[in-house]
Scaffold this active site. Sequence first.
Site, PDB file in Angstrom:
ATOM      1  N   PRO A   1       4.770  -5.127  -0.402  1.00  0.00           N
ATOM      2  CA  PRO A   1       4.606  -3.941  -1.481  1.00  0.00           C
ATOM      3  C   PRO A   1       4.544  -4.180  -2.946  1.00  0.00           C
ATOM      4  O   PRO A   1       5.045  -5.141  -3.396  1.00  0.00           O
ATOM      5  CB  PRO A   1       5.881  -2.946  -1.008  1.00  0.00           C
ATOM      6  CG  PRO A   1       6.813  -4.180  -0.670  1.00  0.00           C
ATOM      7  CD  PRO A   1       5.927  -5.318  -0.045  1.00  0.00           C
TER       8      PRO A   1
ATOM      9  N   TYR B   1       0.806  -1.100 -12.234  1.00  0.00           N
ATOM     10  CA  TYR B   1      -0.438  -1.009 -12.724  1.00  0.00           C
ATOM     11  C   TYR B   1      -0.746  -0.460 -13.894  1.00  0.00           C
ATOM     12  O   TYR B   1      -1.834   0.214 -14.162  1.00  0.00           O
ATOM     13  CB  TYR B   1      -1.337  -0.412 -11.677  1.00  0.00           C
ATOM     14  CG  TYR B   1      -1.226  -1.168 -10.387  1.00  0.00           C
ATOM     15  CD1 TYR B   1      -1.768  -2.307 -10.252  1.00  0.00           C
ATOM     16  CD2 TYR B   1      -0.687  -0.573  -9.134  1.00  0.00           C
ATOM     17  CE1 TYR B   1      -1.450  -3.099  -8.877  1.00  0.00           C
ATOM     18  CE2 TYR B   1      -0.513  -1.304  -8.203  1.00  0.00           C
ATOM     19  CZ  TYR B   1      -1.057  -2.421  -7.730  1.00  0.00           C
ATOM     20  OH  TYR B   1      -0.971  -3.113  -6.711  1.00  0.00           O
TER      21      TYR B   1
ATOM     22  N   CYS C   1     -10.915   5.041 -28.829  1.00  0.00           N
ATOM     23  CA  CYS C   1     -12.226   5.633 -29.248  1.00  0.00           C
ATOM     24  C   CYS C   1     -13.073   5.705 -27.927  1.00  0.00           C
ATOM     25  O   CYS C   1     -14.179   5.181 -27.831  1.00  0.00           O
ATOM     26  CB  CYS C   1     -12.803   4.819 -30.388  1.00  0.00           C
ATOM     27  SG  CYS C   1     -11.805   4.851 -31.804  1.00  0.00           S
TER      28      CYS C   1
ATOM     29  N   GLY D   1       0.802  -1.216   0.120  1.00  0.00           N
ATOM     30  CA  GLY D   1      -0.063  -0.033  -0.088  1.00  0.00           C
ATOM     31  C   GLY D   1       0.529   1.232  -0.036  1.00  0.00           C
ATOM     32  O   GLY D   1       0.012   2.390  -0.263  1.00  0.00           O
TER      33      GLY D   1
END
Length: 443
Positions: free
Chosen positions: A296, A395, A366, A253
């Site tokens: 982590p 991510y 699009c 986190g």
Amino acid sequence: MASSTNQMLKPLTTCINNAGNLEIGGCELTKLAELYGTPLYVLDEKTIRSVCNDYKKAFEKYPHIHMMYASKALCTSALTRILDEEGFGFDTVSAGEIYTVYKSGVDMRHVLFNGNNKSFEEISMALELGVGRISVDNFYELELISKAAQTKDKTVDILLRITPGIECHTHEYIQTGHLDSKFGFDLTQIDEAVELIQNKYKNIRLHGLHAHIGSQIFETGIYPDEIEILAKEIARLDEKFGLKLNEINIGGGLGVKYTQDDLPPSTYEVGELVINKLNEVIEKYNIEPPVVFLEPGRSIISTAGVTLYTVGSSKQVPHGTKYVALDGGMADNPRPSMYQAQYVAEVANKKQTETKEVVTLAGRYCESGDILIKDIELPELSTGDVICVYNTGAYNYSMASNYNRVQKPAMVLVNDGKAELIIERENLDDLIAHDIIPDRLKK
Ligand code: LLP
């Protein structure tokens, strides 16, 4: 308090070379764009190793720490090798992540398997490969694991994931430790789970408790709060069931610096707080010093990564926004459209002192919402310029899609002036590789 790598906006080797161009890992970014094409993910090895070093140093005073990199942030075989070399274990959440670390040669005892809906097949695979710990999320899974273990005649080593009821101030989609969460056992359900393990699921061996509060966290106080709850539960379970649990997993986190306004705490500050709290609860609850797992993800890999894009078309809305379109966007970085995430970018091939203009960097997909950065001041852009977006290591690739049937980008690892391809760019045949045309429709 010493500063740490997760507090930096850019990879630590970022500089402007004599030609006035941006360089990372000793490699000129425009050259990388030319050689490998764009969009291109670039990972700086020095930054990755520096973060690992921060974590190891920050926690060195507590001997029973196990760093388990949360693979969901970015899972590739080369990165797995680097983190294995650094002595990290791996938190995995799917057969795919487990398979990646297994094929990368990791000792599977250093692997944890998490997730709120693991399948029987995934659990069986984890048992077969000898994954060290499974963090069990719910009652259904206890039964599933016990069954899988039975078919293999094995005993499974687990932690119970609990929701400690701690809220953190991050985007609501990435909070996980609050009470109304889909993850883990409610505190009031732990006893029932323990009773089931003791009386029914004899092939399950419970070692401890796991919690994870959320992601991109800047409040250091949540870690001591979490440790207090976990330690208190361990002491209570000992008193009630005579259970000697000696492991706690405090999740991941820790935040990173996406923009100048982000001020994430240093790993050293977190390390000191965690260790002080551990020492306090060990004494207060009279428990054995527990083995502590940390998971982590983002803080390990975000800062090391940047994404390179090439400028294509642009559109000046009369009296309005100037949109500059890049050759990537929400499919290689879904975070801005998903979480309103903000990023910083620079032009890789222009002096930062040139005349500036405020533009909006739009993606190529699009969707009107495919905007990478709104209203950013950059040197005047022209077609062919290379844009470097910072802090995209976590991510981005791991959440990338083939939206609009666009190939996923390549990834290179840079270090000391050398670039190595670690993920190939997908080609058009990759995109149709799994398509099947039924015979009756064939031409
Ligand atoms: N452990 C568990 C049980 C987790 O669920 C997570 C992240 C981590 C560790 C690693 O957390 P980190 O250190 O990376 O914050 N896609 C979102 C983030 C989702 C995080 C999910 N769980 C984003 O792009 O912000």
